[in-house]
Design a protein around this motif. Structure first.
Motif, PDB file in Angstrom:
ATOM      1  N   THR A  62      62.909  18.075  19.219  1.00 33.67           N
ATOM      2  CA  THR A  62      63.007  19.466  18.770  1.00 33.67           C
ATOM      3  C   THR A  62      62.111  20.369  19.604  1.00 33.67           C
ATOM      4  O   THR A  62      62.524  21.450  20.046  1.00 33.67           O
ATOM      5  CB  THR A  62      62.614  19.585  17.284  1.00 33.67           C
ATOM      6  N   GLY A  63      60.871  19.930  19.815  1.00 39.26           N
ATOM      7  CA  GLY A  63      59.938  20.723  20.606  1.00 39.26           C
ATOM      8  C   GLY A  63      60.416  20.954  22.021  1.00 39.26           C
ATOM      9  O   GLY A  63      60.369  22.077  22.538  1.00 39.26           O
ATOM     10  N   VAL A  64      60.904  19.888  22.653  1.00 45.16           N
ATOM     11  CA  VAL A  64      61.379  19.998  24.038  1.00 45.16           C
ATOM     12  C   VAL A  64      62.563  20.950  24.133  1.00 45.16           C
ATOM     13  O   VAL A  64      62.620  21.824  25.013  1.00 45.16           O
ATOM     14  CB  VAL A  64      61.774  18.608  24.586  1.00 45.16           C
ATOM     15  N   PHE A 120      62.634  24.638  26.075  1.00 41.79           N
ATOM     16  CA  PHE A 120      63.552  24.910  27.179  1.00 41.79           C
ATOM     17  C   PHE A 120      64.586  25.966  26.813  1.00 41.79           C
ATOM     18  O   PHE A 120      65.071  26.688  27.683  1.00 41.79           O
ATOM     19  CB  PHE A 120      64.234  23.625  27.637  1.00 41.79           C
ATOM     20  N   ALA A 121      64.941  26.058  25.529  1.00 43.04           N
ATOM     21  CA  ALA A 121      65.879  27.095  25.108  1.00 43.04           C
ATOM     22  C   ALA A 121      65.285  28.477  25.323  1.00 43.04           C
ATOM     23  O   ALA A 121      65.977  29.417  25.718  1.00 43.04           O
ATOM     24  CB  ALA A 121      66.252  26.901  23.643  1.00 43.04           C
ATOM     25  N   ILE A 122      63.986  28.585  25.084  1.00 46.12           N
ATOM     26  CA  ILE A 122      63.321  29.889  25.182  1.00 46.12           C
ATOM     27  C   ILE A 122      62.803  30.164  26.599  1.00 46.12           C
ATOM     28  O   ILE A 122      63.002  31.241  27.154  1.00 46.12           O
ATOM     29  CB  ILE A 122      62.158  29.975  24.176  1.00 46.12           C
ATOM     30  N   PHE A 123      62.142  29.145  27.172  1.00 46.09           N
ATOM     31  CA  PHE A 123      61.465  29.365  28.459  1.00 46.09           C
ATOM     32  C   PHE A 123      62.050  28.539  29.604  1.00 46.09           C
ATOM     33  O   PHE A 123      61.508  28.572  30.714  1.00 46.09           O
ATOM     34  CB  PHE A 123      59.977  29.018  28.338  1.00 46.09           C
ATOM     35  N   GLY A 124      63.140  27.800  29.352  1.00 49.33           N
ATOM     36  CA  GLY A 124      63.642  26.836  30.331  1.00 49.33           C
ATOM     37  C   GLY A 124      63.905  27.394  31.709  1.00 49.33           C
ATOM     38  O   GLY A 124      63.386  26.884  32.710  1.00 49.33           O
ATOM     39  N   GLN A 125      64.695  28.454  31.780  1.00 52.56           N
ATOM     40  CA  GLN A 125      65.043  29.003  33.091  1.00 52.56           C
ATOM     41  C   GLN A 125      63.811  29.541  33.816  1.00 52.56           C
ATOM     42  O   GLN A 125      63.679  29.383  35.032  1.00 52.56           O
ATOM     43  CB  GLN A 125      66.084  30.111  32.939  1.00 52.56           C
ATOM     44  N   SER A 126      62.904  30.149  33.078  1.00 55.04           N
ATOM     45  CA  SER A 126      61.676  30.674  33.691  1.00 55.04           C
ATOM     46  C   SER A 126      60.814  29.546  34.235  1.00 55.04           C
ATOM     47  O   SER A 126      60.241  29.657  35.328  1.00 55.04           O
ATOM     48  CB  SER A 126      60.884  31.474  32.651  1.00 55.04           C
ATOM     49  N   ILE A 149      69.361  19.602  27.386  1.00 52.00           N
ATOM     50  CA  ILE A 149      68.550  20.744  27.784  1.00 52.00           C
ATOM     51  C   ILE A 149      69.393  21.790  28.501  1.00 52.00           C
ATOM     52  O   ILE A 149      69.326  22.985  28.203  1.00 52.00           O
ATOM     53  CB  ILE A 149      67.381  20.287  28.678  1.00 52.00           C
ATOM     54  N   VAL A 150      70.205  21.323  29.454  1.00 55.16           N
ATOM     55  CA  VAL A 150      71.049  22.246  30.210  1.00 55.16           C
ATOM     56  C   VAL A 150      72.054  22.931  29.284  1.00 55.16           C
ATOM     57  O   VAL A 150      72.278  24.153  29.374  1.00 55.16           O
ATOM     58  CB  VAL A 150      71.779  21.505  31.342  1.00 55.16           C
ATOM     59  N   ALA A 151      72.662  22.161  28.385  1.00 56.10           N
ATOM     60  CA  ALA A 151      73.654  22.730  27.465  1.00 56.10           C
ATOM     61  C   ALA A 151      73.030  23.816  26.584  1.00 56.10           C
ATOM     62  O   ALA A 151      73.601  24.891  26.398  1.00 56.10           O
ATOM     63  CB  ALA A 151      74.254  21.628  26.596  1.00 56.10           C
ATOM     64  N   VAL A 152      71.844  23.527  26.063  1.00 59.52           N
ATOM     65  CA  VAL A 152      71.158  24.502  25.204  1.00 59.52           C
ATOM     66  C   VAL A 152      70.801  25.751  25.992  1.00 59.52           C
ATOM     67  O   VAL A 152      70.973  26.884  25.504  1.00 59.52           O
ATOM     68  CB  VAL A 152      69.895  23.868  24.587  1.00 59.52           C
ATOM     69  N   MET A 153      70.322  25.574  27.217  1.00 55.60           N
ATOM     70  CA  MET A 153      69.962  26.718  28.040  1.00 55.60           C
ATOM     71  C   MET A 153      71.179  27.595  28.310  1.00 55.60           C
ATOM     72  O   MET A 153      71.090  28.828  28.279  1.00 55.60           O
ATOM     73  CB  MET A 153      69.335  26.235  29.361  1.00 55.60           C
ATOM     74  N   VAL A 154      72.320  26.971  28.540  1.00 60.28           N
ATOM     75  CA  VAL A 154      73.556  27.736  28.805  1.00 60.28           C
ATOM     76  C   VAL A 154      73.977  28.511  27.561  1.00 60.28           C
ATOM     77  O   VAL A 154      74.319  29.693  27.640  1.00 60.28           O
ATOM     78  CB  VAL A 154      74.682  26.786  29.258  1.00 60.28           C
ATOM     79  N   PHE A 155      73.942  27.853  26.402  1.00 60.21           N
ATOM     80  CA  PHE A 155      74.328  28.531  25.157  1.00 60.21           C
ATOM     81  C   PHE A 155      73.420  29.730  24.880  1.00 60.21           C
ATOM     82  O   PHE A 155      73.885  30.801  24.473  1.00 60.21           O
ATOM     83  CB  PHE A 155      74.276  27.558  23.981  1.00 60.21           C
TER      84      PHE A 155
END
Length: 202
Positions: A50-52, A56-62, A122-128
């Motif tokens: 959950t933490g990971v 990454f959902a919030i700060f992943g791309q940055s 992680i990638v899927a969540v970042m895209v969503f």
């Protein structure tokens, strides 16, 4: 809440994170643990995943941009780590006690990440998250993530029941099968990463 997006998030993450497929791997990595320790590991793995995913959902791309890391590199690294784990499951070279010594806490690595919160998830969540623009969409993404994580926890929480049904020989067989499946997942992740690099170079 956007119900269509919610369904899309749940289906996508369920397929990627594969709660049923986590059961044999969880059983093999916690085979030497007591029921109490196994349940604690399941909860810890859930919290780590959950933490990971939230980070990454919030700060992943940055984070990736700051460290000059591509999504393909992240996926390839996760695949290589899974290859090592799969080889141990296939050869039986690492017992439950050795796993505890090697990984310190299997709930963190490899259960929490990269098995549960791996590069694919992680990638899927970042895209969503990046595609969401309204509050209802963010709520749908959050609810979908929560639903899949809960299903993962339940799968691990009741893995002991499966273990009692299968017996020692059954668990050994499932462990070998899990290693084979995990190696295939790892190879696919690496292949996808290489393909992404080739496309990027082209």
């Amino acid at each position: 809440m956007d119900l269509q997006l919610l369904a899309s998030v749940i289906v996508t993450l369920f397929v990627i994170m594969d709660p049923p497929g986590t059961v044999p791997i969880f059983m093999s990595l916690t085979a030497q643990m007591s029921a109490k320790d196994r349940n604690r590991s399941a909860l810890q793995a859930l919290l780590v995943a959950t933490g990971v995913i939230v980070v990454f959902a919030i700060f992943g791309q940055s984070i990736l941009n700051y460290m000059h890391i591509s999504l393909a590199a992240l996926q390839g690294a996760g695949g290589l780590l899974l290859v090592l784990i799969a080889l141990q499951l296939l050869t039986g070279s690492t017992s439950g006690e050795e796993n505890a010594a090697k990984y310190k806490n299997v709930a963190f690595v490899p259960l929490g990440t990269p098995l549960m919160a791996g590069p694919g998830a992680i990638v899927a969540v970042m895209v969503f998250v990046q595609q969401s623009t309204e509050l209802s969409e963010y709520l749908a993404v959050g609810a979908g993530i929560a639903a899949v994580l809960v299903s993962l926890y339940l799968a691990m929480r009741f893995a002991g029941v499966v273990q009692r049904v299968l017996g020692e020989n059954g668990v050994e067989l499932v462990t070998r099968i899990a290693g084979l499946l995990l190696s295939a997942i790892a190879v696919q992740m690496i292949a996808d990463a290489v393909q992404a690099f080739v496309k990027g170079a082209a």
